[in-house]
Design a protein around this motif. Structure first.
Motif, PDB file in Angstrom:
ATOM      1  N   GLY A 131       0.838  -1.201   0.000  1.00  0.00           N
ATOM      2  CA  GLY A 131       0.000   0.000   0.000  1.00  0.00           C
ATOM      3  C   GLY A 131       0.872   1.250   0.000  1.00  0.00           C
ATOM      4  N   LEU A 132       1.924   1.184   0.787  1.00  0.00           N
ATOM      5  CA  LEU A 132       2.853   2.314   0.875  1.00  0.00           C
ATOM      6  C   LEU A 132       3.626   2.476  -0.434  1.00  0.00           C
ATOM      7  N   LEU A 133       3.997   1.338  -1.012  1.00  0.00           N
ATOM      8  CA  LEU A 133       4.700   1.370  -2.307  1.00  0.00           C
ATOM      9  C   LEU A 133       3.855   2.116  -3.342  1.00  0.00           C
ATOM     10  N   ARG A 134       2.590   1.763  -3.377  1.00  0.00           N
ATOM     11  CA  ARG A 134       1.683   2.377  -4.353  1.00  0.00           C
ATOM     12  C   ARG A 134       1.510   3.875  -4.080  1.00  0.00           C
ATOM     13  N   ALA A 135       1.369   4.190  -2.796  1.00  0.00           N
ATOM     14  CA  ALA A 135       1.202   5.600  -2.422  1.00  0.00           C
ATOM     15  C   ALA A 135       2.459   6.396  -2.787  1.00  0.00           C
ATOM     16  N   ALA A 136       3.632   5.787  -2.574  1.00  0.00           N
ATOM     17  CA  ALA A 136       4.890   6.480  -2.875  1.00  0.00           C
ATOM     18  C   ALA A 136       5.008   6.758  -4.367  1.00  0.00           C
ATOM     19  N   ARG A 137       4.572   5.795  -5.159  1.00  0.00           N
ATOM     20  CA  ARG A 137       4.645   5.965  -6.612  1.00  0.00           C
ATOM     21  C   ARG A 137       3.732   7.102  -7.043  1.00  0.00           C
ATOM     22  N   GLU A 138       2.554   7.139  -6.472  1.00  0.00           N
ATOM     23  CA  GLU A 138       1.597   8.175  -6.870  1.00  0.00           C
ATOM     24  C   GLU A 138       2.021   9.547  -6.383  1.00  0.00           C
ATOM     25  N   ALA A 139       2.500   9.594  -5.130  1.00  0.00           N
ATOM     26  CA  ALA A 139       2.807  10.904  -4.541  1.00  0.00           C
ATOM     27  C   ALA A 139       4.087  11.504  -5.104  1.00  0.00           C
ATOM     28  N   SER A 140       5.039  10.659  -5.505  1.00  0.00           N
ATOM     29  CA  SER A 140       6.356  11.200  -5.888  1.00  0.00           C
ATOM     30  C   SER A 140       6.536  11.307  -7.393  1.00  0.00           C
ATOM     31  N   GLY A 141       5.826  10.481  -8.143  1.00  0.00           N
ATOM     32  CA  GLY A 141       6.094  10.426  -9.582  1.00  0.00           C
ATOM     33  C   GLY A 141       7.389   9.710  -9.902  1.00  0.00           C
ATOM     34  N   ARG A 142       8.103   9.255  -8.869  1.00  0.00           N
ATOM     35  CA  ARG A 142       9.370   8.548  -9.101  1.00  0.00           C
ATOM     36  C   ARG A 142       9.089   7.063  -9.308  1.00  0.00           C
ATOM     37  N   PRO A 143      10.009   6.390 -10.028  1.00  0.00           N
ATOM     38  CA  PRO A 143       9.872   4.942 -10.140  1.00  0.00           C
ATOM     39  C   PRO A 143       9.995   4.294  -8.762  1.00  0.00           C
ATOM     40  N   VAL A 144       9.218   3.246  -8.561  1.00  0.00           N
ATOM     41  CA  VAL A 144       9.254   2.528  -7.291  1.00  0.00           C
ATOM     42  C   VAL A 144       9.460   1.045  -7.583  1.00  0.00           C
ATOM     43  N   VAL A 145      10.410   0.441  -6.882  1.00  0.00           N
ATOM     44  CA  VAL A 145      10.642  -0.990  -7.072  1.00  0.00           C
ATOM     45  C   VAL A 145      10.450  -1.710  -5.742  1.00  0.00           C
ATOM     46  N   ALA A 146      10.298  -3.036  -5.823  1.00  0.00           N
ATOM     47  CA  ALA A 146      10.142  -3.839  -4.608  1.00  0.00           C
ATOM     48  C   ALA A 146      11.258  -4.876  -4.582  1.00  0.00           C
ATOM     49  N   ASP A 147      11.935  -4.975  -3.448  1.00  0.00           N
ATOM     50  CA  ASP A 147      12.947  -6.018  -3.297  1.00  0.00           C
ATOM     51  C   ASP A 147      12.240  -7.284  -2.814  1.00  0.00           C
ATOM     52  N   VAL A 148      12.121  -8.251  -3.716  1.00  0.00           N
ATOM     53  CA  VAL A 148      11.357  -9.473  -3.408  1.00  0.00           C
ATOM     54  C   VAL A 148      12.273 -10.645  -3.062  1.00  0.00           C
ATOM     55  N   THR A 149      13.528 -10.363  -2.740  1.00  0.00           N
ATOM     56  CA  THR A 149      14.454 -11.414  -2.361  1.00  0.00           C
ATOM     57  C   THR A 149      13.880 -12.224  -1.195  1.00  0.00           C
ATOM     58  N   GLY A 150      13.801 -13.540  -1.381  1.00  0.00           N
ATOM     59  CA  GLY A 150      13.280 -14.392  -0.315  1.00  0.00           C
ATOM     60  C   GLY A 150      11.770 -14.397  -0.245  1.00  0.00           C
ATOM     61  N   ARG A 151      11.108 -13.628  -1.108  1.00  0.00           N
ATOM     62  CA  ARG A 151       9.641 -13.567  -1.113  1.00  0.00           C
ATOM     63  C   ARG A 151       9.111 -13.656  -2.538  1.00  0.00           C
ATOM     64  N   PRO A 152       9.469 -14.727  -3.253  1.00  0.00           N
ATOM     65  CA  PRO A 152       9.037 -14.808  -4.654  1.00  0.00           C
ATOM     66  C   PRO A 152       7.525 -14.775  -4.791  1.00  0.00           C
ATOM     67  N   GLY A 153       6.822 -15.229  -3.738  1.00  0.00           N
ATOM     68  CA  GLY A 153       5.363 -15.255  -3.775  1.00  0.00           C
ATOM     69  C   GLY A 153       4.740 -13.865  -3.790  1.00  0.00           C
ATOM     70  N   LEU A 154       5.540 -12.843  -3.505  1.00  0.00           N
ATOM     71  CA  LEU A 154       4.991 -11.482  -3.519  1.00  0.00           C
ATOM     72  C   LEU A 154       5.292 -10.743  -4.824  1.00  0.00           C
ATOM     73  N   SER A 155       5.987 -11.419  -5.749  1.00  0.00           N
ATOM     74  CA  SER A 155       6.360 -10.750  -7.006  1.00  0.00           C
ATOM     75  C   SER A 155       5.128 -10.260  -7.753  1.00  0.00           C
ATOM     76  N   ALA A 156       4.152 -11.152  -7.923  1.00  0.00           N
ATOM     77  CA  ALA A 156       2.953 -10.788  -8.684  1.00  0.00           C
ATOM     78  C   ALA A 156       2.201  -9.674  -7.971  1.00  0.00           C
ATOM     79  N   ALA A 157       2.102  -9.788  -6.644  1.00  0.00           N
ATOM     80  CA  ALA A 157       1.383  -8.763  -5.874  1.00  0.00           C
ATOM     81  C   ALA A 157       2.077  -7.408  -6.009  1.00  0.00           C
ATOM     82  N   ALA A 158       3.407  -7.427  -6.017  1.00  0.00           N
ATOM     83  CA  ALA A 158       4.145  -6.160  -6.118  1.00  0.00           C
ATOM     84  C   ALA A 158       3.896  -5.500  -7.474  1.00  0.00           C
ATOM     85  N   VAL A 159       3.916  -6.297  -8.547  1.00  0.00           N
ATOM     86  CA  VAL A 159       3.651  -5.710  -9.870  1.00  0.00           C
ATOM     87  C   VAL A 159       2.207  -5.213  -9.924  1.00  0.00           C
ATOM     88  N   ALA A 160       1.301  -5.986  -9.335  1.00  0.00           N
ATOM     89  CA  ALA A 160      -0.107  -5.569  -9.323  1.00  0.00           C
ATOM     90  C   ALA A 160      -0.277  -4.260  -8.546  1.00  0.00           C
TER      91      ALA A 160
END
Ligand SMILES: C=C(O[C@@H]1C=C(C(=O)O)C=C[C@H]1O)C(=O)O
Length: 312
Positions: free
Chosen positions: A143-172
């Motif tokens: 939720g914070l990732l999404r808010a940061a992307r919207e509020a800043s206009g900057r690219p936002v990435v997610a470090d999914v190391t050790g959490r491959p199951g969250l890759s799809a959720a992060a892109v979504a």
């Protein structure tokens, strides 16, 4: 994406992060977890030597320095410098790292607020060349990732190391990229962890690539401007289509076993018409007539497969 905010794009090792497809950034190491130098490595700054046996051509996408002494090596060997979540308040080091002129990846300190995170990103943009990517890490607050992307206009990435199951959720959630820890694996071969830094996990890499392809095709708006970009976007859509078609064929096969009369003999044209009509609401440009032709082919392919399996 905010409609009022211009989206900034950062180029990291040749990949454009922030617009177009989500990217996989396969390689992030920390010099805080400095590997043991080995005698045959020769003089070492804590890095694997260039052209080492693990296929590393001497470059790593993202590197987190341990101190100011690492910065010259980071400048020479990394595509981007990481402001690590554990030392975002070490302002002298933050400042020196930003001043390298490399793209700066600003991780969020655990429990840091959106304001603190974005403030640090602005500071890094001011001290450096302006190329800043935000990186959500740890337990991943999407939720914070999404808010940061919207509020800043900057690219936002997610470090999914050790959490491959969250890759799809992060892109979504809107992540412009997925970061994977470890040294980049040798091209075409499994990486050799000769330096105790760990190599990007092949399963995590696969999950990340699937996520940017499939979830990207479904949820990420794209406006490709060149022929190669457009073909890559089409390839992602086709990958998603193939995945769905395979899934649909399996379900259609199950239906055949549940109906009183299955197969071509049990074909239900009214049901086929109604599913095409529902699809046309989602695909109004294609419309019912064109969709009917497509779906007829899809349905018949499923029936043929079910029949083949029944006979086998
Ligand atoms: C799957 C079914 O059997 C047939 C195949 C269909 C399909 O693939 O969607 C739809 C209707 C039937 O002609 C069904 O009855 O739902």
């Amino acid at each position: 994406m905010s409609s009022t905010l211009e989206r900034r794009v950062v180029t990291l090792g040749g990949a454009r992060v922030g617009a177009g497809p989500a990217v996989v950034i396969a390689g992030r190491i920390s010099l805080r977890a400095r590997p043991v130098a080995r005698p045959h490595d020769g003089p070492t700054d804590g890095w694997p030597p260039p052209g080492a046996r693990d296929g590393l051509a001497g470059r790593v996408p993202l590197v987190e320095p341990a101190g100011a002494g690492d910065l010259p090596a980071v400048a020479a060997r990394a595509d981007g410098v990481v402001i690590g979540a554990s030392w975002t308040r070490d302002i002298p080091l933050v400042r020196a790292a930003a001043a390298l002129g490399l793209p700066v990846v600003v991780e969020r300190r655990p429990s840091a607020s959106l304001e603190e995170w974005l403030g640090l990103a602005d500071y890094c943009a001011m001290e450096g060349g302006g190329e800043v990517i935000l990186c959500e890490t740890g337990r991943l607050d999407l939720g914070l990732l999404r808010a940061a992307r919207e509020a800043s206009g900057r690219p936002v990435v997610a470090d999914v190391t050790g959490r491959p199951g969250l890759s799809a959720a992060a892109v979504a959630a809107g992540a412009d990229g997925l970061v994977l820890g470890g040294l980049p694996a040798a091209p075409g071969g499994e990486g050799e962890d000769a330096y105790g830094m760990g190599v990007v996990d092949p399963e995590e890499l696969r999950a990340a690539r699937e996520a940017v392809t499939l979830v990207g095709a479904l949820l990420r708006p794209e406006t490709p401007a060149t022929l190669p970009e457009c073909r890559e976007a089409i390839d992602r859509v086709d990958a998603a289509l193939a995945t769905l078609l395979e899934r649909r064929a399996e379900l259609a096969g199950v239906v055949q076993t549940l109906k009183p009369v299955g197969g071509f003999a049990g074909r239900d044209m009214e049901r086929e018409r109604s599913l095409v009509a529902r699809m046309a609401r989602r695909a109004p440009a294609l419309g019912e007539e064109r969709l009917a032709a497509v779906m007829n082919a899809v349905i018949e392919a499923g029936l043929h497969l079910a029949e083949e399996r029944r006979r086998a």
